[in-house]
Design an enzyme around this catalytic site. Sequence first.
Site, mmCIF file in Angstrom:
data_model
loop_
_atom_site.group_PDB
_atom_site.id
_atom_site.type_symbol
_atom_site.label_atom_id
_atom_site.label_comp_id
_atom_site.label_asym_id
_atom_site.label_seq_id
_atom_site.Cartn_x
_atom_site.Cartn_y
_atom_site.Cartn_z
ATOM 1 C CD GLU A 1 -15.527 61.425 43.500
ATOM 2 O OE1 GLU A 1 -15.196 60.805 42.479
ATOM 3 O OE2 GLU A 1 -15.701 60.891 44.610
ATOM 4 C CE1 TYR B 1 -16.151 72.415 47.587
ATOM 5 C CE2 TYR B 1 -17.919 71.120 46.636
ATOM 6 C CZ TYR B 1 -17.061 71.397 47.684
ATOM 7 O OH TYR B 1 -17.128 70.659 48.833
#
Length: 139
Positions: free
Chosen positions: A93, A105
């Site tokens: 997250e 990411y």
Amino acid sequence: MAVMHAAFDPLYGEAWSAPQLAGTLTMPGCWARLAMAGAVATGFSLCRSLGPEVELLLIAVDPAQRRQGIAARLLARAQDDASARGASELFLEVREDNAAALRLYANAGFGAVGRRRDYYTGKDGSKRSAITMKTALHK
């Protein structure tokens, strides 16, 4: 903890306390990796294994050491570790407005799969959502 405090801006409420970190590290299936420059810690990652899934709980790099590939190496190592533990997916997250982390990411193959509204509460009471991301791991 020095890297934790340096890496996470208190405005966003993302840093963990020493008791939170210590408690997590004693849980089954949890592990951490430390990036070092000589005898100085420059970054770390913290993961938790949940059956076929692993969650990247934290990744941090000292601001003075950023833009040297440390986070990318820690992330790649987390993926390798998760795969070696038998996981097929790695989740994380990230704060919705953390552009640098979102790029990191995405470059590592993660895609958005959900949103947690008002997940982070900053010191000033402001709320920010978390983007849930995942990537498939290769065995």
